[in-house]
Design a protein around this motif. Structure first.
Motif, short mmCIF file in Angstrom:
data_model
loop_
_atom_site.label_atom_id
_atom_site.label_comp_id
_atom_site.label_asym_id
_atom_site.label_seq_id
_atom_site.Cartn_x
_atom_site.Cartn_y
_atom_site.Cartn_z
N ARG A 1 0.80 -1.22 0.00
CA ARG A 1 0.00 0.00 0.00
C ARG A 1 0.83 1.27 0.00
NH1 ARG A 1 -5.09 -0.14 4.00
NH2 ARG A 1 -6.61 -0.92 2.51
N TRP A 2 1.77 1.35 0.94
CA TRP A 2 2.46 2.64 1.09
C TRP A 2 3.39 2.95 -0.07
CZ3 TRP A 2 0.51 6.55 3.14
CH2 TRP A 2 -0.40 6.40 4.20
N ARG B 1 1.04 4.19 -2.66
CA ARG B 1 0.51 5.51 -2.31
C ARG B 1 1.55 6.59 -2.55
NH1 ARG B 1 -2.58 4.13 3.36
NH2 ARG B 1 -4.49 3.34 2.44
N LEU C 1 1.72 7.32 -6.08
CA LEU C 1 0.57 8.13 -6.49
C LEU C 1 0.81 9.60 -6.16
CD1 LEU C 1 -2.39 8.26 -7.53
CD2 LEU C 1 -3.11 7.96 -5.16
N MET D 1 -8.79 26.04 15.17
CA MET D 1 -9.46 26.65 14.03
C MET D 1 -9.79 28.11 14.34
SD MET D 1 -12.61 24.72 12.24
CE MET D 1 -13.80 25.62 11.28
N MET E 1 -0.27 27.02 5.41
CA MET E 1 -1.41 26.11 5.54
C MET E 1 -0.94 24.74 6.00
SD MET E 1 -3.46 27.08 2.08
CE MET E 1 -4.54 25.67 2.14
N ILE F 1 -0.02 24.89 9.59
CA ILE F 1 -1.23 24.93 10.42
C ILE F 1 -1.80 23.52 10.56
CG2 ILE F 1 -3.63 25.73 10.47
CD1 ILE F 1 -2.60 28.38 9.22
N GLY F 2 -1.83 22.79 9.44
CA GLY F 2 -2.32 21.42 9.50
C GLY F 2 -1.46 20.54 10.39
N ILE G 1 -2.39 18.50 13.84
CA ILE G 1 -2.16 17.07 14.07
C ILE G 1 -1.37 16.87 15.35
CG2 ILE G 1 -0.98 15.01 13.20
CD1 ILE G 1 -1.53 15.96 10.40
N ARG H 1 -12.29 -1.28 -2.35
CA ARG H 1 -11.00 -1.31 -1.71
C ARG H 1 -10.02 -0.36 -2.40
NH1 ARG H 1 -8.80 -7.02 -0.57
NH2 ARG H 1 -10.28 -6.87 1.13
N ASP I 1 -10.48 3.08 -1.27
CA ASP I 1 -10.00 3.19 0.10
C ASP I 1 -8.49 3.34 0.13
OD1 ASP I 1 -9.94 3.18 2.83
OD2 ASP I 1 -9.87 1.00 2.98
N THR I 2 -7.80 2.50 -0.66
CA THR I 2 -6.34 2.51 -0.63
C THR I 2 -5.77 3.79 -1.22
OG1 THR I 2 -6.45 0.14 -0.95
CG2 THR I 2 -4.30 1.16 -1.21
N TYR I 3 -6.33 4.24 -2.34
CA TYR I 3 -5.66 5.31 -3.08
C TYR I 3 -6.31 6.68 -2.96
CZ TYR I 3 -3.17 1.39 -4.90
OH TYR I 3 -2.41 0.27 -4.98
N PHE J 1 -6.53 8.08 1.82
CA PHE J 1 -5.40 8.68 2.54
C PHE J 1 -5.15 10.11 2.08
CE2 PHE J 1 -1.41 9.01 0.08
CZ PHE J 1 -1.82 8.46 -1.13
N LEU J 2 -5.50 10.39 0.82
CA LEU J 2 -5.38 11.78 0.36
C LEU J 2 -6.39 12.68 1.08
CD1 LEU J 2 -4.90 11.27 -3.48
CD2 LEU J 2 -3.19 12.01 -1.82
N PRO K 1 -6.65 17.76 8.20
CA PRO K 1 -6.18 18.61 9.30
C PRO K 1 -6.06 20.08 8.92
CG PRO K 1 -4.75 16.70 9.03
CD PRO K 1 -5.67 16.73 7.85
N ILE K 2 -5.99 20.40 7.63
CA ILE K 2 -5.92 21.80 7.24
C ILE K 2 -7.33 22.37 7.35
CG2 ILE K 2 -5.30 23.43 5.43
CD1 ILE K 2 -3.35 21.40 4.37
N SER K 3 -7.55 23.21 8.36
CA SER K 3 -8.91 23.64 8.65
C SER K 3 -9.41 24.58 7.56
CB SER K 3 -8.95 24.33 10.01
OG SER K 3 -8.24 25.54 9.96
N PRO K 4 -10.74 24.67 7.41
CA PRO K 4 -11.29 25.53 6.36
C PRO K 4 -10.80 26.97 6.45
CG PRO K 4 -13.01 24.67 7.82
CD PRO K 4 -11.79 23.91 8.09
N TRP L 1 -7.71 27.93 4.63
CA TRP L 1 -7.81 28.04 3.17
C TRP L 1 -8.24 29.43 2.72
CZ3 TRP L 1 -6.85 24.63 -0.86
CH2 TRP L 1 -6.49 23.34 -0.48
N VAL M 1 -20.24 23.02 10.93
CA VAL M 1 -18.91 23.49 10.53
C VAL M 1 -19.05 24.51 9.40
CG1 VAL M 1 -16.64 22.82 9.68
CG2 VAL M 1 -17.88 21.30 11.20
#
Lengths: 254, 264
Positions: free
Chosen positions: A5-6, A9, A12, A190, A224, A227-228, A232, B99, B102-104, B107-108, B114-117, B120, B199
């Motif tokens: 997977r990794w 990924r 990608l 936030m 940004m 901040i993210g 985390i 699947r 889910d895999t590809y 994760f994106l 975590p980057i809050s609105p 942006w 939100v």
């Protein structure tokens, strides 16, 4: 399956970055001022990490969040547990809480500036306000649920009210309290960025708006990402506390 | 919060709100200096500002300004929110069901989350300029993540037994998706939509404070510049009332669409 997977990924992500860097500029011709290329962002990142002002901004923002969060936790946990165990306390404050809660902390920004001026005090006030409601509501729910589910068992085993409170209600409410704290800290982070965009002359929110007005989009994107990452970091710190303090809980709620 | 219990009479519940109102009225009678009035406007001044904003027709808009700003905010909220639903629900179903997605893809999505609105807002301003698109984008982004996360959870939480039963009775993929998984995931999706709307409200206020020339967020920010605290308070009240109403609307939608589900 899983070990593949990794690498895939990562591949990608690399492909996406490559498309962004080398293909997007041919389609979007407004120039890198609007679509910062990965290489620009990387450059922006390095120059940002090298500037003292950036680090000062990080320290300022994180400090404000922690200060506001501490205030919200101190008031929210005590009040929440009181609400959970004492119906009279709940009845006393619930209307007020329900009236104030629907108003997002961002809507308090202008009035906070009028009251406390531009700077630390209004930032801390706003963070505390944003973090308070998730904390108090979760603490109340935790104390109420525990007192209801285990209170009678403790009573039948002969525990007095103080012992019940200290050995049953408090530990039982702890996971809820920590969950509320995590949500509250997230909201607070936030809120601080938003508050600093409008009502401060320092901090990451101010820095990112300033980068934007200088048309430094690479810095904007780098900020940004920072901040993210800080978001985390704050959340995973509390998650670690949660796992330590209430190890039995993690498997029930994510 | 929870319903009052036997000890709680209505009178007891009203003590604190009434005390706060009395305190407000009392303080505004005592503190009459102009600077104090700027910090704590007397109730009649807020009422006056409310009447001015909500009833007086603005020469430019041909409508009371409060209505214009509220309408603009609601329009942007609706556009961003509906767009978020339109993207997040199918994406969440794909991630929860296939699947590969889910895999590809997942994760994106998780990496962006975590980057809050609000972070942006500057980039959206650079892309779309000051105006409606920036605000709609921020609302979209803010509402997107709770909806997608809950859709994934809902699809994954669908009982395997139902799916196997459907497979055994010769159901095709699409039919399983439509007849088994969607109904089973719907309560969770709706919860995500409700959170997303909350939100979205936070995001729209934050975005309008800096990124537009209209809307309720702009109204309070502009009133602040003119040190017009009465109008700030009126704008805040409008934001609060609309927030409550939109949440009630979502709750109503939940009772209509998933009447079998217990709700908080």
């Amino acid at each position: 399956m899983a070990p593949m997977r990794w690498p895939r990924r990562t591949l990608l992500v690399l492909i996406l970055l490559a498309v962004w860097q080398w293909v997007v500029p041919h389609i979007v011709t407004t120039g890198p001022a609007f679509f910062p290329l990965p290489a620009d962002v990387a450059d922006g990142f390095t120059s940002l990490l090298g500037s003292a002002r950036f680090w000062r901004s990080v320290v300022t923002s994180v400090g404000r969040v922690l200060a506001g969060f501490t205030v919200a936790t101190a008031i929210g946990v005590v009040l929440g547990i009181a609400i959970g165990v004492a119906p009279r306390v709940e009845a006393f404050v619930d209307l007020t809480i329900e009236m104030l809660r629907p108003l997002p902390a961002m809507a308090w920004i202008p009035i906070a500036i009028l009251w406390f001026g531009v700077g630390d005090v209004s930032s801390v006030f706003l963070v505390a306000l944003g973090a308070f409601f998730p904390i108090v509501l979760n603490a109340a729910a935790g104390a109420r649920t525990t007192a209801r589910d285990y209170g009678k068992a403790a009573l039948t085993s002969g525990a007095g009210p103080w012992l019940r409170f200290r050995r049953v209600t408090l530990p039982g409410a702890l996971p809820w309290v920590l969950l509320g704290c995590r949500v509250g800290l997230g909201v607070g982070w936030m809120v601080i960025v938003s508050a600093e965009m409008v009502g401060a002359q320092s901090g990451l929110g101010f820095l990112i708006m300033e980068a934007r007005s200088f048309a430094r989009i690479d810095w904007v994107v780098a900020c940004m990402i920072v901040i993210g990452l800080i978001g985390i970091g704050l959340d995973s710190t509390l998650e670690r506390v949660q796992r330590r303090a209430a190890p039995w809980w993690g498997r029930v709620a994510a | 919060m929870a319903r009052p219990r036997q000890a709680a009479t209505l009178g007891w519940r009203l003590v604190l709100p009434l005390a706060l109102v009395v305190l407000w009225v009392g303080l505004s009678q005592v503190l009459t200096s102009p600077s104090a009035k700027m910090m704590l406007p007397p109730p009649e001044a807020v009422g006056g500002a409310a009447a001015q904003l909500a009833l007086t027709v603005h020469p430019l808009f041909g409508m009371p300004p409060l209505l214009v700003h509220a309408a603009h905010s609601l329009e942007r909220l609706a556009l961003g929110y509906l767009a978020a639903i339109a993207v997040a629900v199918p994406l969440g179903i794909a991630i929860g069901y296939f699947r590969g997605a889910d895999t590809y893809v997942n994760f994106l999505v998780q990496a962006m989350r975590p980057i809050s609105p609000v972070a942006w807002i500057p980039l959206a301003l650079a892309w779309f300029g000051v105006g409606i698109t920036t605000v709609v984008f921020i609302v979209f982004y803010g509402a997107f993540f709770p909806i997608v996360a809950n859709t994934i959870a809902g699809v994954r939480g669908t009982s395997r037994t139902y799916v196997r039963a459907a497979v055994a009775s010769g159901c095709g993929q699409l039919r399983i998706l439509r007849r088994i998984i969607l109904p089973a995931a719907l309560p969770t999706i709706l919860t995500g939509m409700r959170v997303g709307l909350g939100v979205g409200w936070m995001s729209i206020v934050a975005a309008e404070l800096v990124g537009t020339q209209s809307g309720l967020g702009y109204l309070i920010s502009e009133a602040r510049f003119h040190l017009d605290i009465e109008s700030v308070v009126v704008g805040m009240l409008a934001i609060g009332v609309l927030g409550v109403l939109s949440d009630r609307g979502m709750r109503w939608l939940q009772t209509v669409l998933v009447p079998w589900q217990p709700r908080a």
